[in-house]
Design an enzyme around this catalytic site. Structure first.
Site, PDB file in Angstrom:
ATOM      1  N   ARG A  60       7.062   5.702  -1.737  1.00 27.37           N
ATOM      2  CA  ARG A  60       5.877   5.004  -1.215  1.00 27.37           C
ATOM      3  C   ARG A  60       6.264   3.645  -0.634  1.00 27.37           C
ATOM      4  O   ARG A  60       5.712   3.206   0.357  1.00 27.37           O
ATOM      5  CB  ARG A  60       4.833   4.858  -2.321  1.00 27.37           C
ATOM      6  CG  ARG A  60       4.429   6.229  -2.882  1.00 27.37           C
ATOM      7  CD  ARG A  60       3.220   6.153  -3.749  1.00 27.37           C
ATOM      8  NE  ARG A  60       2.071   5.752  -2.961  1.00 27.37           N
ATOM      9  CZ  ARG A  60       1.036   5.084  -3.463  1.00 27.37           C
ATOM     10  NH1 ARG A  60       1.029   4.724  -4.725  1.00 27.37           N
ATOM     11  NH2 ARG A  60       0.032   4.764  -2.689  1.00 27.37           N
ATOM     12  N   ASN A  93      -5.295  -1.576  -3.711  1.00 28.99           N
ATOM     13  CA  ASN A  93      -4.142  -0.984  -3.034  1.00 28.99           C
ATOM     14  C   ASN A  93      -2.850  -1.710  -3.409  1.00 28.99           C
ATOM     15  O   ASN A  93      -2.828  -2.932  -3.546  1.00 28.99           O
ATOM     16  CB  ASN A  93      -4.336  -1.031  -1.518  1.00 28.99           C
ATOM     17  CG  ASN A  93      -5.548  -0.228  -1.087  1.00 28.99           C
ATOM     18  OD1 ASN A  93      -6.026   0.620  -1.844  1.00 28.99           O
ATOM     19  ND2 ASN A  93      -6.050  -0.494   0.102  1.00 28.99           N
ATOM     20  N   HIS A 110      -4.172  -3.941  -8.905  1.00 27.68           N
ATOM     21  CA  HIS A 110      -3.348  -2.832  -9.411  1.00 27.68           C
ATOM     22  C   HIS A 110      -1.854  -3.045  -9.141  1.00 27.68           C
ATOM     23  O   HIS A 110      -1.084  -2.098  -9.190  1.00 27.68           O
ATOM     24  CB  HIS A 110      -3.810  -1.502  -8.806  1.00 27.68           C
ATOM     25  CG  HIS A 110      -5.125  -1.010  -9.346  1.00 27.68           C
ATOM     26  ND1 HIS A 110      -5.855   0.000  -8.754  1.00 27.68           N
ATOM     27  CD2 HIS A 110      -5.836  -1.384 -10.435  1.00 27.68           C
ATOM     28  CE1 HIS A 110      -6.973   0.215  -9.460  1.00 27.68           C
ATOM     29  NE2 HIS A 110      -6.979  -0.622 -10.474  1.00 27.68           N
TER      30      HIS A 110
HETATM   31  P1  OAD Z   1      -9.527   7.206  -3.474  1.00 26.83           P
HETATM   32  O1  OAD Z   1      -8.541   8.101  -2.804  1.00 26.83           O
HETATM   33  O2  OAD Z   1     -10.057   7.621  -4.797  1.00 26.83           O
HETATM   34  O3  OAD Z   1     -10.787   6.974  -2.512  1.00 26.83           O
HETATM   35  C1  OAD Z   1     -10.638   6.633  -1.175  1.00 26.83           C
HETATM   36  C2  OAD Z   1     -12.029   6.576  -0.545  1.00 26.83           C
HETATM   37  O4  OAD Z   1     -11.877   6.142   0.791  1.00 26.83           O
HETATM   38  C3  OAD Z   1     -12.754   7.911  -0.521  1.00 26.83           C
HETATM   39  O5  OAD Z   1     -14.092   7.752  -0.979  1.00 26.83           O
HETATM   40  C4  OAD Z   1     -12.747   8.289   0.974  1.00 26.83           C
HETATM   41  O6  OAD Z   1     -13.912   8.968   1.386  1.00 26.83           O
HETATM   42  C5  OAD Z   1     -12.688   6.933   1.624  1.00 26.83           C
HETATM   43  N1  OAD Z   1     -12.060   6.931   2.958  1.00 26.83           N
HETATM   44  C6  OAD Z   1     -11.071   7.723   3.439  1.00 26.83           C
HETATM   45  N2  OAD Z   1     -10.753   7.390   4.692  1.00 26.83           N
HETATM   46  C7  OAD Z   1     -11.563   6.358   5.038  1.00 26.83           C
HETATM   47  C8  OAD Z   1     -11.728   5.573   6.219  1.00 26.83           C
HETATM   48  N3  OAD Z   1     -10.986   5.777   7.315  1.00 26.83           N
HETATM   49  N4  OAD Z   1     -12.659   4.590   6.207  1.00 26.83           N
HETATM   50  C9  OAD Z   1     -13.426   4.381   5.117  1.00 26.83           C
HETATM   51  N5  OAD Z   1     -13.315   5.078   3.976  1.00 26.83           N
HETATM   52  C10 OAD Z   1     -12.401   6.055   3.927  1.00 26.83           C
HETATM   53  O7  OAD Z   1      -8.841   5.760  -3.556  1.00 26.83           O
HETATM   54  P2  OAD Z   1      -9.244   4.504  -4.442  1.00 26.83           P
HETATM   55  O8  OAD Z   1     -10.714   4.459  -4.664  1.00 26.83           O
HETATM   56  O9  OAD Z   1      -8.582   3.328  -3.855  1.00 26.83           O
HETATM   57  O10 OAD Z   1      -4.838   3.214  -8.886  1.00 26.83           O
HETATM   58  O11 OAD Z   1      -8.527   4.834  -5.807  1.00 26.83           O
HETATM   59  C11 OAD Z   1      -8.617   3.931  -6.858  1.00 26.83           C
HETATM   60  C12 OAD Z   1      -7.348   3.905  -7.674  1.00 26.83           C
HETATM   61  O12 OAD Z   1      -7.032   5.215  -8.106  1.00 26.83           O
HETATM   62  C13 OAD Z   1      -6.115   3.476  -6.902  1.00 26.83           C
HETATM   63  O13 OAD Z   1      -5.975   2.084  -6.792  1.00 26.83           O
HETATM   64  C14 OAD Z   1      -5.016   4.041  -7.736  1.00 26.83           C
HETATM   65  C15 OAD Z   1      -5.598   5.386  -8.124  1.00 26.83           C
HETATM   66  O14 OAD Z   1      -5.282   5.807  -9.368  1.00 26.83           O
HETATM   67  C16 OAD Z   1      -3.585   2.854  -9.254  1.00 26.83           C
HETATM   68  O15 OAD Z   1      -2.578   3.133  -8.632  1.00 26.83           O
HETATM   69  C17 OAD Z   1      -3.556   2.066 -10.507  1.00 26.83           C
END
Ligand code: OAD
Length: 235
Positions: A60, A93, A110
């Protein structure tokens, strides 16, 4: 109400970096080289198989060098430079695209791919390139005790007191590109709302906590974030 807004907290997730070409967590099949992501991102996994966990994060970190900030990162950096009130950008992120775009009032709750943490002496330091099991601490020289400075499942996110304080004092809380699946970040909207803030979600689809937000804008961050920034700065 909009004219009363001075203090703003923005939370970003993987969706803000999706248009730069970085995979979101829950958008793909959740597997990496046959392993569930949850099985790689834990302290247990690291003590069981450090080489595997290093390989995951080394890959990554390497990918970071091939991607660029997108229009959403750039708009948020412009907002940081021009917004006269208080601002805190909290990102879940571990990529460095917000800072590469120029954001300054930024906090990585994170952790960061571009940092190492020595378990022997406790120092944290910048890290470029692969880390691997044989990494040497640049502070104490110990070999094999450096881990990625990433908050794994079951660990406490960074700077929670500062975050809680900012959430309680903000007038507007904005969540961008996050699924609302991972706490404590998923609960920030409740704290901000309880303390009287307006709440806005910008996401490709309604997140799990969508009903908690007073307003929702559904679409791509690369289009909707620049629009929102323009509106806020021209008020
Ligand atoms: P997710 O992958 O869970 O969610 C990403 C969100 O972004 C989803 O709801 C998508 O619909 C949305 N999305 C995708 N493309 C997009 C775009 N072009 N514009 C707007 N929205 C878009 O990711 P996170 O919520 O960041 O933790 O995940 C939270 C945590 O889970 C991360 O920080 C990570 C993981 O475990 C650690 O690494 C500790």
């Amino acid at each position: 109400m909009m004219n009363d807004i001075q203090n703003i907290v923005i939370l970003t997730g993987a969706g803000v970096s999706a248009e730069s070409g970085l995979a979101t967590f829950r958008g793909f099949d959740g597997l990496w080289d046959g392993h569930r992501v949850e099985d790689v991102c834990t302290p247990d996994a690291f003590s069981r198989d450090p080489a595997l966990v290093h390989a995951f994060y080394d890959a990554r970190r390497e990918k970071l060098g091939t991607v660029e900030p997108n229009a959403a990162h750039r708009a948020l950096a412009r907002f940081d430079a021009e917004w006269p009130g208080e601002l805190l950008l909290i990102t879940q992120n571990v990529d460095d695209l917000h800072e590469r775009a120029g954001s300054k009032r930024l906090l990585h709750m994170h952790g960061e791919l571009a940092k190492g943490w020595c378990l022997a002496c406790g120092e944290r330091f910048g890290w470029a390139g692969p880390m691997g099991v044989g990494a040497e601490c640049s502070a104490c020289g110990t070999v094999g005790a450096v881990r990625p400075d990433i908050v794994w499942f079951g660990e406490m996110p960074y700077e929670m007191e500062r975050i809680d304080d900012a959430l309680r004092r903000c007038d507007l809380f904005v969540s961008i590109g996050t699924s609302g699946a991972v706490y404590p970040a998923a609960g920030f909207v409740q704290t901000a709302r309880y303390c009287g803030a307006s709440t806005l979600e910008i996401n490709l689809e309604p997140s799990l906590g969508s009903s908690m937000f007073s307003k929702s804008r559904i679409g791509k961050a690369g289009e909707l974030v620049p629009e929102w920034v323009k509106e806020m700065l021209s008020r």
